[in-house]
Design a protein around this motif. Sequence first.
Motif, mmCIF file in Angstrom:
data_model
loop_
_atom_site.group_PDB
_atom_site.id
_atom_site.type_symbol
_atom_site.label_atom_id
_atom_site.label_comp_id
_atom_site.label_asym_id
_atom_site.label_seq_id
_atom_site.Cartn_x
_atom_site.Cartn_y
_atom_site.Cartn_z
ATOM 1 N N ALA A 1 0.853 -1.191 0.000
ATOM 2 C CA ALA A 1 0.000 0.000 0.000
ATOM 3 C C ALA A 1 0.885 1.236 0.000
ATOM 4 C CB ALA A 1 -0.904 0.007 1.244
ATOM 5 N N ASP A 2 0.350 2.299 -0.580
ATOM 6 C CA ASP A 2 0.983 3.612 -0.487
ATOM 7 C C ASP A 2 0.355 4.296 0.720
ATOM 8 O OD1 ASP A 2 1.663 6.280 -0.670
ATOM 9 O OD2 ASP A 2 1.190 6.473 -2.807
ATOM 10 N N VAL A 3 1.129 4.399 1.803
ATOM 11 C CA VAL A 3 0.589 5.057 2.998
ATOM 12 C C VAL A 3 1.309 6.377 3.268
ATOM 13 C CG1 VAL A 3 -0.331 2.958 4.053
ATOM 14 C CG2 VAL A 3 2.017 3.650 4.567
ATOM 15 N N GLY B 1 6.849 13.994 -1.967
ATOM 16 C CA GLY B 1 5.799 13.746 -2.964
ATOM 17 C C GLY B 1 5.519 12.256 -3.075
ATOM 18 N N HIS B 2 5.491 11.746 -4.318
ATOM 19 C CA HIS B 2 5.205 10.328 -4.544
ATOM 20 C C HIS B 2 6.466 9.538 -4.889
ATOM 21 C CE1 HIS B 2 0.785 10.719 -4.548
ATOM 22 N NE2 HIS B 2 0.966 11.884 -5.145
ATOM 23 N N ALA B 3 7.660 10.026 -4.449
ATOM 24 C CA ALA B 3 8.909 9.444 -4.950
ATOM 25 C C ALA B 3 9.335 8.140 -4.271
ATOM 26 C CB ALA B 3 10.038 10.469 -4.846
ATOM 27 N N GLY C 1 9.294 2.737 -5.087
ATOM 28 C CA GLY C 1 8.624 4.007 -5.310
ATOM 29 C C GLY C 1 7.993 4.438 -4.000
ATOM 30 N N ASP C 2 6.714 4.835 -4.036
ATOM 31 C CA ASP C 2 6.061 5.276 -2.798
ATOM 32 C C ASP C 2 5.245 4.171 -2.129
ATOM 33 O OD1 ASP C 2 4.040 5.105 -4.620
ATOM 34 O OD2 ASP C 2 3.463 7.212 -4.529
ATOM 35 N N ASP C 3 5.498 2.918 -2.527
ATOM 36 C CA ASP C 3 4.695 1.810 -1.993
ATOM 37 C C ASP C 3 5.448 1.000 -0.954
ATOM 38 O OD1 ASP C 3 2.368 2.260 -3.592
ATOM 39 O OD2 ASP C 3 3.567 1.594 -5.295
ATOM 40 N N GLY D 1 -1.553 7.695 4.438
ATOM 41 C CA GLY D 1 -2.733 6.835 4.535
ATOM 42 C C GLY D 1 -3.530 6.733 3.244
ATOM 43 N N GLN D 2 -2.949 7.204 2.152
ATOM 44 C CA GLN D 2 -3.654 7.306 0.861
ATOM 45 C C GLN D 2 -4.398 6.036 0.416
ATOM 46 O OE1 GLN D 2 -1.395 8.807 -2.763
ATOM 47 N NE2 GLN D 2 -1.815 6.721 -3.439
ATOM 48 N N ASP D 3 -3.742 4.882 0.529
ATOM 49 C CA ASP D 3 -4.353 3.650 0.005
ATOM 50 C C ASP D 3 -5.227 2.922 1.030
ATOM 51 O OD1 ASP D 3 -3.102 4.150 -2.366
ATOM 52 O OD2 ASP D 3 -1.803 2.389 -2.331
#
Length: 370
Positions: free
Chosen positions: A10-12, A17-19, A51-53, A93-95
Amino acid sequence: MKVTISLIKADVGGYPGHATVHPRLIERAEEVLLHAVESGLLKDYHVTGVGDDLQLIMTHTKGVDSEEIHALAWDAFTKATEVAKDLKLYGAGQDLLKDAFSGNIRGMGPGIAEMEIEERKSEPIVAFMMDKTEPGAFNLPIFRMFADPFNTAGLVIDPNMSDGFRFEIWDIMEHKKVIMKTPEELYEILALIGAKSRFVIKRVYPSEKHPKIPADEPVAVVSTEKLYQIAGEYVGKDDPVALVRAQGGLPALGEVLEPFAFPHLVSGWMRGSHNGPIMPVGVKDAKCTRFDGPPRVVALGFQLARGRLVGPVDLFADAAFDEARRKALEIANYMRRHGPFEPHRLPLEDMEYTTLPKVMEKIRGRFQDL
Ligand code: F6R
Ligand code: MG
Ligand code: MG
């Protein structure tokens, strides 16, 4: 011995940024999983970031879709989110699209690839993790591994493989699935999976006549969660993961990796709205910088030993993939020169699931009949 390998991501929260994933998120998730090893719930784990995951690779004996294991992953993501919030990381907490865990992590935001197998005398397994793209990005490489004799020499010269493989393909728009068999249905399979935004390979099984692997055991599994379908709006691409078993009547490790020597075009990249090459990299280079990309794929290799994860070996952190990286950058330059024009920008049907409709809304009233 039956063992289950669960790769849940998950991207939390990204940094910056999203790097990338901040190391403290990885540490926090490791604490949670270490505790689960101590309590006997997990056999072993490896946590990493691509990445951001945030990526949780776990082994246990609870089978796939285990409530306990999914709750554990949810707990690790929730605790990592607390750290992300404290550090004010981007999209903390995005995902995690639901407030509370309710029995199964499926449909709650994270991506999942799991398989339960009878651990062989020696069990090499590769965890593939992609960032800034969608599940269909695995169609081409998984097809090549298990069905293309120009990629996998074993299909031609190892009699264990000569009866081919069975592909479980999902229609992610109609929510249907079909099992198709190679080599008999090669062309029909390609007719489906070439349309990678709709038809995705979910699992590969050996042929029913495979002399070494039971017919009901997957040899590859891909995460197919579609975030926009869960969230009802664009919240980033789905950034898929996959598990692939190798050797001993299956594609050799080198045949499993070979498709990534060709950096094929995938959709995702900046704002989940662009076609670009997927670049195979080691973990240290799995940061999405240039135009939030280009999309990356990491491959971590393990040997399973009674459920223990021996490894990882960072398989693309190798000079053998330098040429693929160079080619990916050349393609990235070429694609970028198109700016906002298709086919660098995704076709309109796919843009429906991004923020573009909001732009269209603003000018809708000014259109007049021709
Ligand atoms: C791609 C991705 C990023 C963001 C972009 C804009 O999957 O997550 O490319 O879409 O950085 O992000 P916002 O709109 O949050 O500034
Ligand atoms: Mg992100
Ligand atoms: Mg991501």
